[in-house]
Each structure stands twice: as structure tokens, then as C-alpha cells.
Design an enzyme around this catalytic site. Structure first.
Site, PDB file in Angstrom:
ATOM      1  N   ARG A   1     128.186 107.734  52.485  1.00 18.69           N
ATOM      2  CA  ARG A   1     127.096 108.170  53.365  1.00 18.69           C
ATOM      3  C   ARG A   1     126.845 109.673  53.302  1.00 18.69           C
ATOM      4  O   ARG A   1     125.795 110.160  53.699  1.00 18.69           O
ATOM      5  CB  ARG A   1     127.363 107.749  54.814  1.00 18.69           C
TER       6      ARG A   1
ATOM      7  N   ARG B   1     109.982 118.552  74.391  1.00 22.87           N
ATOM      8  CA  ARG B   1     109.606 117.876  73.143  1.00 22.87           C
ATOM      9  C   ARG B   1     108.136 117.501  73.043  1.00 22.87           C
ATOM     10  O   ARG B   1     107.677 117.109  71.971  1.00 22.87           O
ATOM     11  CB  ARG B   1     110.476 116.641  72.949  1.00 22.87           C
TER      12      ARG B   1
ATOM     13  N   GLN C   1     117.998 115.863  66.805  1.00 20.87           N
ATOM     14  CA  GLN C   1     117.334 116.628  67.869  1.00 20.87           C
ATOM     15  C   GLN C   1     117.530 115.945  69.215  1.00 20.87           C
ATOM     16  O   GLN C   1     117.742 116.600  70.235  1.00 20.87           O
ATOM     17  CB  GLN C   1     115.843 116.775  67.564  1.00 20.87           C
TER      18      GLN C   1
END
Length: 151
Positions: free
Chosen positions: A94, A121, A35
Site C-alpha cells: 500500500r 470547509r 483533511q
């Protein structure tokens, strides 16, 4: 401070591009870091899952998942990672890691972008983790500038 408030209130925000911040951020999820990188006016340096071992990785548990099998699932993924990394490159192993994996990074941005980050945010509609992170970032800023760092 009177000038700063005048500039802010009258939309002269380009002046705020000359004030720069760098934050060291530890213990957020990869989901949260994804984000953050949407704020393209920032610069980021993130811990590499390609070169760093993720055996016994730490992870973030969303509050809504606390009373589920989430922890057991994370332990299973950690076991799979440990198994595969013995014979395969970390950069390939990963791929099995979850977005819950904890990470660390440096974020640098100017005040204008920090204002934008806070506008987006700190909103009650933002996800809990990034909202908490930005709240912690705001705590580190000079108290006289906090009037700009709002949802």
C-alpha cells in the site's frame, strides 16, 4: 426553532453537542480523507488499505489534472500494485498507492463540530473536493438547521 436560533445567535453552542450525525462517505480521495481527520472531534471508520486489496483501485482525478498524463500514471501505479501484491503483504504494498486512491468511511460528529466543519470547509479557499463533500453532507441535514452550516 426559535430557541435553536436564540442559542446559536447568543453563542450557546454547547447545547448543540447533544445532536449527533453519522455520514457514510464513498468515493472521496485519501487526500480528502486526510483533511477530514483533522477535525478531531469527529469519529471515523475508514476502509483499510492494510487488509483490503487495492488491485484495480478507483481514484479521484482533480479537475486541473484532467488533460494530463494523470490517468496513465494511475494505471501504471495500479500495475505496480498488482505486481508487488503477488509476493508481498498488502500492508506493505500500500505504500506505493497515491493520495488519489478512492476510499470510503463513516464520519460521526455532533452538530457543534459540523458547524465548525462547515465554517472551515465551505469557504471558497477550501480545496474543491472537501468543499463538494461538505456541501453534500449539508444537503442531508434538516433544512431548519442549515442556517448554521455556512462558511
Amino acid at each position: 426553532m426559535k430557541l435553536v436560533k436564540h442559542l446559536y445567535n447568543n453563542g450557546h453552542h454547547s447545547c448543540f453537542e447533544h445532536i449527533y450525525f453519522t455520514f457514510r462517505i464513498d468515493g472521496i480521495s485519501r487526500a480528502c480523507s486526510h483533511q477530514l481527520v483533522r477535525h478531531r472531534m469527529c469519529s471515523f471508520t475508514q476502509r483499510s488499505q492494510r487488509y483490503c486489496s487495492e488491485e484495480d483501485f478507483e481514484y479521484i482525478t482533480p479537475p486541473s489534472m484532467e488533460h494530463t498524463s494523470f490517468i496513465n500514471d494511475m494505471e501504471d501505479i495500479a500495475d505496480m500494485y498488482s505486481y508487488y501484491v503477488k509476493e508481498h503483504p498488502k500492508e506493505d504494498v500500500r505504500y506505493i498507492l497515491p493520495n488519489a486512491c478512492a476510499t470510503s468511511l463513516y464520519l460521526s460528529c455532533n452538530l457543534r463540530e459540523l458547524i465548525h466543519i462547515c465554517n472551515e470547509r465551505l469557504c471558497s479557499k477550501a480545496q474543491w473536493e472537501i468543499r463538494q463533500l461538505v456541501q453534500e453532507m449539508v444537503k442531508l441535514v434538516d433544512p431548519e438547521l442549515k442556517f448554521m452550516l455556512v462558511p
